[in-house]
Design an enzyme around this catalytic site. Structure first.
Site, PDB file in Angstrom:
ATOM      1  N   GLU A  82      33.354  45.636  50.852  1.00  0.00           N
ATOM      2  CA  GLU A  82      32.837  46.097  51.954  1.00  0.00           C
ATOM      3  C   GLU A  82      31.373  46.223  51.969  1.00  0.00           C
ATOM      4  OE1 GLU A  82      37.267  47.464  51.696  1.00  0.00           O
ATOM      5  OE2 GLU A  82      35.638  46.841  50.424  1.00  0.00           O
TER       6      GLU A  82
ATOM      7  N   CYS B  40      39.385  51.307  50.342  1.00  0.00           N
ATOM      8  CA  CYS B  40      39.870  52.560  49.540  1.00  0.00           C
ATOM      9  C   CYS B  40      39.360  53.653  50.261  1.00  0.00           C
ATOM     10  CB  CYS B  40      39.178  52.502  48.118  1.00  0.00           C
ATOM     11  SG  CYS B  40      37.435  52.427  48.172  1.00  0.00           S
TER      12      CYS B  40
ATOM     13  N   ARG C   4      36.082  29.328  25.236  1.00  0.00           N
ATOM     14  CA  ARG C   4      34.730  28.601  24.674  1.00  0.00           C
ATOM     15  C   ARG C   4      34.583  27.208  25.559  1.00  0.00           C
ATOM     16  NH1 ARG C   4      38.800  28.358  21.144  1.00  0.00           N
ATOM     17  NH2 ARG C   4      39.646  26.203  20.758  1.00  0.00           N
TER      18      ARG C   4
END
Length: 346
Positions: free
Chosen positions: A55, A82, A214
């Site tokens: 956000e 949240c 890798r």
């Protein structure tokens, strides 16, 4: 806007969220877009754990020219904003302070620190909130996060390569090349997306694996090695200290380069392991062990996905691949002659 428009912009949120895969954990992957009269004026995603959430990045991406439109725009976000202070301030507070009048949310966050509190804060501030847009897809993209918090264990992905006639290795577990170079790169991408990777003692000794990324530009997962008596030679890669490594053992030992997780091998091991990994905040594990270890996960029903690479070669004898039951093929792809089947528990 109608439901079709909502779904279009939520799909963009999901596309953005995926861009944070491998970097946001243990936080969920989240995407957000700001829309004014059908036009996206800002978008963002959670790029890195500990840094700004979706956000915030979405609002910050709005150009100076479009800033006046924010207070008349709708924010779409794949997961409930949240409402608590963590590494960053609450996103629900940001939405309120920016005077964004309407928010469309893909799914509710069941994590106890959020769990509807973000929606409640928005509605109390007068923000119009819609929920449940592409809810299944929004939950699926964060299945690791939800499994961890709802079942209190990591999300488990089993992976193996098998010959066309169902063998994983030659007699006595001798390693045999099965997958092609493109499948190998895909596996390293998978590794970069998970928090940990697990092998057993036999695989660690015979294959001397590096268990890194890798072949793909991503972060290597924490290496987990089941080794009851610490029999893996100290000259093997798993002792090199290049990547955080945890040896799961019955021994009491202190080593400079690796961490030790001492478990009771006289009791069922996998439930203990799940509990300890949960306590260490490890949300997902890619299991790349041999058939014995893989079969133990299947038999105890401690798995969520299985990713099976089937090559073109046949083996006259060897170690047979695990047997999948109660599984549904969610996706199948081909990389040259290799077939990759993604299974989910049925």
């Amino acid at each position: 806007m109608n439901s079709t428009d909502h779904e279009i912009f939520m799909r963009r949120c999901l596309e953005l969220a995926e861009m944070g895969r491998g970097n946001a954990a243990p936080n969920p992957v989240v995407g957000a877009v700001l829309v004014h009269q059908g036009r996206i004026i800002g978008e963002g995603y959670h790029r890195q754990y500990g840094q700004a959430h979706a956000e915030v990045n979405c609002v910050n991406s709005v150009t100076a020219e479009d800033k006046p439109l924010v207070q008349r725009a709708t924010m779409y976000v794949s997961l409930e904003p949240c409402a608590h202070h963590g590494k960053t301030p609450p996103c629900a507070d940001l939405i309120v302070s920016e005077k964004i009048p309407e928010v469309v949310i893909g799914c509710v966050d069941t994590f106890s620190a959020v769990a509807g509190k973000g929606i409640e804060k928005l509605e109390k501030a007068g923000v119009k909130v819609h929920t449940g847009v592409l809810e299944a897809a929004c939950r699926a993209i964060n299945r690791r996060f939800f499994t961890f918090h709802e079942q209190q264990r990591p999300y488990i992905i089993l992976k193996w390569a098998q010959s066309r006639n169902g063998f994983m290795a030659g007699p006595d577990g001798v390693p045999v090349r099965i997958s092609n170079r493109w499948s190998d790169r895909l596996v390293h991408r998978w590794r970069s997306e998970e928090m940990a990777i697990l092998v057993g003692t036999r695989t660690a000794i015979l294959d001397n694996p590096q268990l890194n990324t890798r072949l793909w530009p991503g972060k290597s997962p924490v290496r987990l090695v089941i080794d009851r008596t610490l029999s893996v030679p100290r000259t093997h890669h798993l002792w090199d200290g290049s990547i955080p490594t945890i040896f799961i053992t019955a021994e009491k030992a202190e080593e400079e380069k690796v961490d030790m997780m001492q478990l009771d091998f006289t009791s069922p091991l996998l439930p203990q392991l799940m509990q300890h990994l949960y306590q260490r905040q490890i949300q997902s594990v890619l299991v790349e062990g041999g058939p014995y270890l893989l079969q133990r996960f299947l038999e105890t029903d401690l798995w969520d996905e299985a990713r099976v690479i089937t090559g073109t070669n046949t083996l006259s004898d060897g170690l047979a691949a695990p047997v999948l039951r109660r599984a549904t093929v969610a996706e199948s792809i081909h990389l040259e002659d290799d077939r990759i089947d993604i299974y989910r528990r049925g």
